[in-house]
Design a protein around this motif. Structure first.
Motif, PDB file in Angstrom:
ATOM      1  N   TYR A 134       0.868  -1.165   0.000  1.00 12.48           N
ATOM      2  CA  TYR A 134       0.000   0.000   0.000  1.00 12.48           C
ATOM      3  C   TYR A 134       0.916   1.229   0.000  1.00 12.48           C
ATOM      4  O   TYR A 134       2.118   1.113   0.235  1.00 12.48           O
ATOM      5  CB  TYR A 134      -0.930  -0.014   1.209  1.00 12.48           C
ATOM      6  CG  TYR A 134      -2.127  -0.924   1.029  1.00 12.48           C
ATOM      7  CD1 TYR A 134      -3.415  -0.466   1.240  1.00 12.48           C
ATOM      8  CD2 TYR A 134      -1.962  -2.257   0.628  1.00 12.48           C
ATOM      9  CE1 TYR A 134      -4.519  -1.295   1.061  1.00 12.48           C
ATOM     10  CE2 TYR A 134      -3.047  -3.096   0.437  1.00 12.48           C
ATOM     11  CZ  TYR A 134      -4.322  -2.612   0.647  1.00 12.48           C
ATOM     12  OH  TYR A 134      -5.409  -3.435   0.448  1.00 12.48           O
ATOM     13  N   ALA A 135       0.370   2.388  -0.298  1.00 11.65           N
ATOM     14  CA  ALA A 135       1.186   3.600  -0.376  1.00 11.65           C
ATOM     15  C   ALA A 135       0.643   4.645   0.588  1.00 11.65           C
ATOM     16  O   ALA A 135      -0.569   4.814   0.712  1.00 11.65           O
ATOM     17  CB  ALA A 135       1.192   4.142  -1.801  1.00 11.65           C
ATOM     18  N   GLU A 136       1.565   5.328   1.258  1.00 18.20           N
ATOM     19  CA  GLU A 136       1.198   6.384   2.206  1.00 18.20           C
ATOM     20  C   GLU A 136       1.082   7.708   1.450  1.00 18.20           C
ATOM     21  O   GLU A 136       1.485   7.824   0.292  1.00 18.20           O
ATOM     22  CB  GLU A 136       2.269   6.427   3.301  1.00 18.20           C
ATOM     23  CG  GLU A 136       1.984   7.368   4.452  1.00 18.20           C
ATOM     24  CD  GLU A 136       2.774   8.644   4.321  1.00 18.20           C
ATOM     25  OE1 GLU A 136       2.440   9.600   5.045  1.00 18.20           O
ATOM     26  OE2 GLU A 136       3.702   8.705   3.485  1.00 18.20           O
ATOM     27  N   ALA A 137       0.522   8.726   2.084  1.00 17.42           N
ATOM     28  CA  ALA A 137       0.128   9.963   1.412  1.00 17.42           C
ATOM     29  C   ALA A 137       1.280  10.759   0.809  1.00 17.42           C
ATOM     30  O   ALA A 137       1.044  11.650   0.000  1.00 17.42           O
ATOM     31  CB  ALA A 137      -0.651  10.849   2.380  1.00 17.42           C
ATOM     32  N   THR A 138       2.539  10.456   1.176  1.00 15.80           N
ATOM     33  CA  THR A 138       3.666  11.145   0.566  1.00 15.80           C
ATOM     34  C   THR A 138       4.127  10.475  -0.714  1.00 15.80           C
ATOM     35  O   THR A 138       5.165  10.845  -1.274  1.00 15.80           O
ATOM     36  CB  THR A 138       4.843  11.220   1.544  1.00 15.80           C
ATOM     37  OG1 THR A 138       5.166   9.897   1.997  1.00 15.80           O
ATOM     38  CG2 THR A 138       4.504  12.102   2.738  1.00 15.80           C
ATOM     39  N   SER A 139       3.374   9.508  -1.192  1.00 11.66           N
ATOM     40  CA  SER A 139       3.680   8.844  -2.464  1.00 11.66           C
ATOM     41  C   SER A 139       2.405   8.731  -3.299  1.00 11.66           C
ATOM     42  O   SER A 139       1.306   8.962  -2.814  1.00 11.66           O
ATOM     43  CB  SER A 139       4.277   7.451  -2.209  1.00 11.66           C
ATOM     44  OG  SER A 139       3.386   6.646  -1.461  1.00 11.66           O
ATOM     45  N   PHE A 140       2.590   8.363  -4.555  1.00  9.49           N
ATOM     46  CA  PHE A 140       1.472   8.203  -5.478  1.00  9.49           C
ATOM     47  C   PHE A 140       1.578   6.841  -6.154  1.00  9.49           C
ATOM     48  O   PHE A 140       2.639   6.203  -6.153  1.00  9.49           O
ATOM     49  CB  PHE A 140       1.499   9.304  -6.552  1.00  9.49           C
ATOM     50  CG  PHE A 140       0.906  10.609  -6.120  1.00  9.49           C
ATOM     51  CD1 PHE A 140      -0.298  11.054  -6.631  1.00  9.49           C
ATOM     52  CD2 PHE A 140       1.557  11.397  -5.181  1.00  9.49           C
ATOM     53  CE1 PHE A 140      -0.847  12.260  -6.233  1.00  9.49           C
ATOM     54  CE2 PHE A 140       1.027  12.615  -4.777  1.00  9.49           C
ATOM     55  CZ  PHE A 140      -0.182  13.037  -5.306  1.00  9.49           C
ATOM     56  N   ILE A 141       0.470   6.402  -6.744  1.00 10.94           N
ATOM     57  CA  ILE A 141       0.480   5.169  -7.520  1.00 10.94           C
ATOM     58  C   ILE A 141      -0.086   5.438  -8.907  1.00 10.94           C
ATOM     59  O   ILE A 141      -0.940   6.306  -9.093  1.00 10.94           O
ATOM     60  CB  ILE A 141      -0.311   4.033  -6.833  1.00 10.94           C
ATOM     61  CG1 ILE A 141      -1.800   4.399  -6.690  1.00 10.94           C
ATOM     62  CG2 ILE A 141       0.305   3.694  -5.482  1.00 10.94           C
ATOM     63  CD1 ILE A 141      -2.667   3.235  -6.227  1.00 10.94           C
ATOM     64  N   LEU A 142       0.420   4.682  -9.872  1.00  9.85           N
ATOM     65  CA  LEU A 142      -0.053   4.742 -11.258  1.00  9.85           C
ATOM     66  C   LEU A 142      -0.390   3.319 -11.672  1.00  9.85           C
ATOM     67  O   LEU A 142       0.464   2.435 -11.610  1.00  9.85           O
ATOM     68  CB  LEU A 142       1.029   5.336 -12.153  1.00  9.85           C
ATOM     69  CG  LEU A 142       0.739   5.556 -13.635  1.00  9.85           C
ATOM     70  CD1 LEU A 142       1.695   6.621 -14.207  1.00  9.85           C
ATOM     71  CD2 LEU A 142       0.855   4.286 -14.469  1.00  9.85           C
ATOM     72  N   SER A 143      -1.625   3.085 -12.069  1.00 15.49           N
ATOM     73  CA  SER A 143      -2.055   1.740 -12.446  1.00 15.49           C
ATOM     74  C   SER A 143      -2.897   1.794 -13.709  1.00 15.49           C
ATOM     75  O   SER A 143      -3.467   2.839 -14.050  1.00 15.49           O
ATOM     76  CB  SER A 143      -2.854   1.084 -11.308  1.00 15.49           C
ATOM     77  OG  SER A 143      -3.992   1.876 -10.988  1.00 15.49           O
ATOM     78  N   GLY A 144      -2.985   0.675 -14.407  1.00 17.13           N
ATOM     79  CA  GLY A 144      -3.809   0.610 -15.604  1.00 17.13           C
ATOM     80  C   GLY A 144      -5.261   0.338 -15.259  1.00 17.13           C
ATOM     81  O   GLY A 144      -5.555  -0.366 -14.296  1.00 17.13           O
ATOM     82  N   ASN A 145      -6.157   0.921 -16.041  1.00 25.17           N
ATOM     83  CA  ASN A 145      -7.569   0.608 -15.836  1.00 25.17           C
ATOM     84  C   ASN A 145      -7.953  -0.590 -16.695  1.00 25.17           C
ATOM     85  O   ASN A 145      -7.090  -1.254 -17.291  1.00 25.17           O
ATOM     86  CB  ASN A 145      -8.455   1.830 -16.108  1.00 25.17           C
ATOM     87  CG  ASN A 145      -8.360   2.332 -17.536  1.00 25.17           C
ATOM     88  OD1 ASN A 145      -8.138   1.561 -18.477  1.00 25.17           O
ATOM     89  ND2 ASN A 145      -8.527   3.632 -17.726  1.00 25.17           N
ATOM     90  N   GLU A 146      -9.259  -0.876 -16.802  1.00 20.49           N
ATOM     91  CA  GLU A 146      -9.696  -2.095 -17.499  1.00 20.49           C
ATOM     92  C   GLU A 146      -9.358  -2.073 -18.986  1.00 20.49           C
ATOM     93  O   GLU A 146      -9.314  -3.134 -19.627  1.00 20.49           O
ATOM     94  CB  GLU A 146     -11.210  -2.289 -17.300  1.00 20.49           C
ATOM     95  CG  GLU A 146     -12.095  -1.190 -17.876  1.00 20.49           C
ATOM     96  CD  GLU A 146     -12.253  -0.013 -16.931  1.00 20.49           C
ATOM     97  OE1 GLU A 146     -12.979   0.937 -17.288  1.00 20.49           O
ATOM     98  OE2 GLU A 146     -11.644  -0.040 -15.838  1.00 20.49           O
ATOM     99  N   SER A 147      -9.081  -0.892 -19.560  1.00 20.88           N
ATOM    100  CA  SER A 147      -8.773  -0.787 -20.986  1.00 20.88           C
ATOM    101  C   SER A 147      -7.276  -0.722 -21.259  1.00 20.88           C
ATOM    102  O   SER A 147      -6.864  -0.635 -22.416  1.00 20.88           O
ATOM    103  CB  SER A 147      -9.456   0.461 -21.578  1.00 20.88           C
ATOM    104  OG  SER A 147     -10.856   0.403 -21.404  1.00 20.88           O
ATOM    105  N   PHE A 148      -6.460  -0.755 -20.214  1.00 21.53           N
ATOM    106  CA  PHE A 148      -5.013  -0.617 -20.374  1.00 21.53           C
ATOM    107  C   PHE A 148      -4.419  -1.867 -21.021  1.00 21.53           C
ATOM    108  O   PHE A 148      -4.547  -2.970 -20.505  1.00 21.53           O
ATOM    109  CB  PHE A 148      -4.374  -0.389 -19.006  1.00 21.53           C
ATOM    110  CG  PHE A 148      -2.889  -0.165 -19.032  1.00 21.53           C
ATOM    111  CD1 PHE A 148      -2.368   1.026 -19.515  1.00 21.53           C
ATOM    112  CD2 PHE A 148      -2.019  -1.119 -18.549  1.00 21.53           C
ATOM    113  CE1 PHE A 148      -0.997   1.253 -19.522  1.00 21.53           C
ATOM    114  CE2 PHE A 148      -0.653  -0.905 -18.541  1.00 21.53           C
ATOM    115  CZ  PHE A 148      -0.139   0.283 -19.036  1.00 21.53           C
ATOM    116  N   LYS A 149      -3.780  -1.715 -22.164  1.00 21.78           N
ATOM    117  CA  LYS A 149      -3.205  -2.842 -22.898  1.00 21.78           C
ATOM    118  C   LYS A 149      -1.684  -2.782 -22.970  1.00 21.78           C
ATOM    119  O   LYS A 149      -1.044  -3.720 -23.437  1.00 21.78           O
ATOM    120  CB  LYS A 149      -3.765  -2.880 -24.325  1.00 21.78           C
ATOM    121  CG  LYS A 149      -5.297  -2.921 -24.414  1.00 21.78           C
ATOM    122  CD  LYS A 149      -5.869  -4.156 -23.742  1.00 21.78           C
ATOM    123  CE  LYS A 149      -7.394  -4.179 -23.845  1.00 21.78           C
ATOM    124  NZ  LYS A 149      -7.994  -5.294 -23.073  1.00 21.78           N
ATOM    125  N   SER A 150      -1.112  -1.689 -22.533  1.00 21.31           N
ATOM    126  CA  SER A 150       0.337  -1.535 -22.601  1.00 21.31           C
ATOM    127  C   SER A 150       0.995  -2.175 -21.386  1.00 21.31           C
ATOM    128  O   SER A 150       0.327  -2.803 -20.563  1.00 21.31           O
ATOM    129  CB  SER A 150       0.694  -0.053 -22.694  1.00 21.31           C
ATOM    130  OG  SER A 150       0.166   0.531 -23.857  1.00 21.31           O
TER     131      SER A 150
END
Length: 457
Positions: A331-347
């Protein structure tokens, strides 16, 4: 003539003034710091063709709250000089990065050019006069979206990068901030406290259910380049309810079903020193009960492959969390961010990981999209800024070449144990190869590569 140094007061501290500011100023924005309004007020009291010169924070040039001010200046003034003092400690008592703007109270001609300088090597402590070397920048190259002061070569490079890449906001991705617990002292614990809680459970059933709620967590400072250094911290995920990826409603955690956790929280609440903020029970930012985390609708994003990154950095620090850690996804705490693919992400997230660490994308982000620097060499991967970064969408076959190289970089950094080895000769060679591939991806020539500082390939 108007000359001044307007006060720097954050918008959170002028809430009581906002109704009056909204009525009085055309550049009003609810998130604007107070110094922005002095520009319009100064303009109002100037005589026609009069001059205004202010030293202020430089954030208005790219921050979202500065858009109405940028629009106002472009429509009403002739900008004579912009002196960017980013990274120069002008005021001993202030850490804010400053700039000096001078404009005339008359609408600019279409062919007007302004004077621009960014004297990065100047040190006020040398007690020498500041004699900047100015460049000429066409005012019509500035936009209300952002003020990017670039000479013709930089402007052409920016245009080329943007013609090849697609802004991340138009990718099939999600960018989220780490979890704001509302009370870190209770919800974030170390490994010793975790074991103490688990051992206190009355039976294996409670222990298993409690263990499932306690997740490993990364803070911004724990994330490194392609890697991480876990500090042994955990978050107690007594969530406030959410919808899963199938849109099923997951109910909030009922603390009464976790008696050992409830006893732990009560002990923290009763022993906590009451400071400026409110206590554990009566804080404003709690969930449906004090024992629940504040709302976080995107909790499922943490339990899937994602890129975790530090927001405020001196160099890119992105880590791809594929769930390979022995305790599962971080999990990530508030001093960091996350980037993830959604259901259409193919890359591939590996592809994005490599591009985000490349010299080209780092240069483009800092120069064109980062909203100004922080101190001498820091900058901020704010979501609104990162979403503007243009990354090329490429065919799977070409993407595979990047993915394989990035995996090799990650594996090389893992040599030597759990603490990842950075900047050894092999990783330098591999990252140099990645940079060369990225230059070719954007179609850069040797002159353009030299602007970035990458040298010829």
């Amino acid at each position: 003539m108007v000359i001044g140094n307007p006060p720097y007061i954050r918008q959170e501290e002028i809430k009581h003034l906002k109704p009056q500011l909204q009525k009085a100023f055309s550049i009003y924005k609810g998130t604007s710091d107070i110094y922005t309004y002095f520009y319009e007020q100064g303009y109002k009291i100037l005589s026609p063709n009069g001059t205004l010169s202010f030293i202020t924070s430089n954030k208005w040039c790219r921050a979202a709250y500065g858009e109405p001010l940028r629009k106002f200046l472009l429509e009403n003034t002739t900008i004579n000089t912009y002196l960017d003092l980013n990274g120069i400690k002008v005021f001993e008592s202030a850490t804010v990065d400053t700039s000096i703007l001078e404009f005339y109270k008359t609408k600019a001609n279409d062919n007007h050019t302004l004077n621009y300088a960014n004297p990065k090597d100047y040190n006020p402590k040398d007690e020498k006069p500041l004699l900047p070397q100015y460049s000429k920048i066409p005012q019509n190259t500035l936009s209300e979206e952002s003020f990017i002061f670039s000479d013709s070569k930089l402007a052409a490079l920016k245009a080329k990068i943007e013609s090849i890449g697609t802004p991340l906001k138009d990718w099939d991705i999600n960018i989220y901030r780490g979890i704001l617990t509302g009370y870190n002292e209770a919800f974030i614990i170390d490994s010793t406290k975790r074991e103490e809680i688990l051992k206190a459970c009355k039976d294996e059933n409670e222990r298993a259910r409690t263990e499932e709620l306690i997740k490993p967590i990364l803070r911004g400072r724990d994330i490194k380049r392609y890697s991480y250094e876990w500090a042994g911290l955990w978050i107690i995920n007594t969530h406030n309810g959410y919808k899963d990826e199938q849109n099923n409603k997951i109910p909030p955690i009922d603390i009464n079903e976790y008696p050992t956790l409830k006893a732990y929280f009560d002990k923290v609440a009763n022993s906590a020193k009451q400071g400026k903020g409110k206590g554990f029970y009566d804080r404003d930012d709690k969930g449906i009960t004090p024992y629940n985390l504040r709302n976080c609708a995107y909790l499922p994003e943490f339990a899937k492959p994602k890129i975790v990154y530090s927001e405020i950095v001196r160099e890119p620090q992105f880590y791809l969390d594929n769930g390979e850690f022995k305790f599962g996804y971080f999990y990530a705490e508030a001093t960091s961010f996350i980037l993830s693919g959604n259901e259409s992400f193919k890359s591939s997230l590996e592809y994005l990981l490599g591009l985000l660490h490349s010299k080209l994308c780092t240069f483009a982000f800092k120069e064109f999209y980062a909203g100004g620097g922080l101190g001498e060499s820091g900058y901020r991967y704010k979501k609104a800024f990162l979403e503007k970064l243009p990354i090329p969408k490429i065919a799977k076959k070409q993407e595979k070449e990047f993915v394989e190289l990035v995996k090799e970089i990650v594996q090389t950094k893992q040599i030597g144990g759990a603490t990842l080895v950075a900047h050894n000769e092999q990783t330098k060679i591999l990252e140099s190869k990645l940079d060369s591939m990225v230059y070719k991806l954007y179609g850069l020539d040797n002159e353009e590569i030299a602007i970035i500082g990458g040298g010829a390939t």
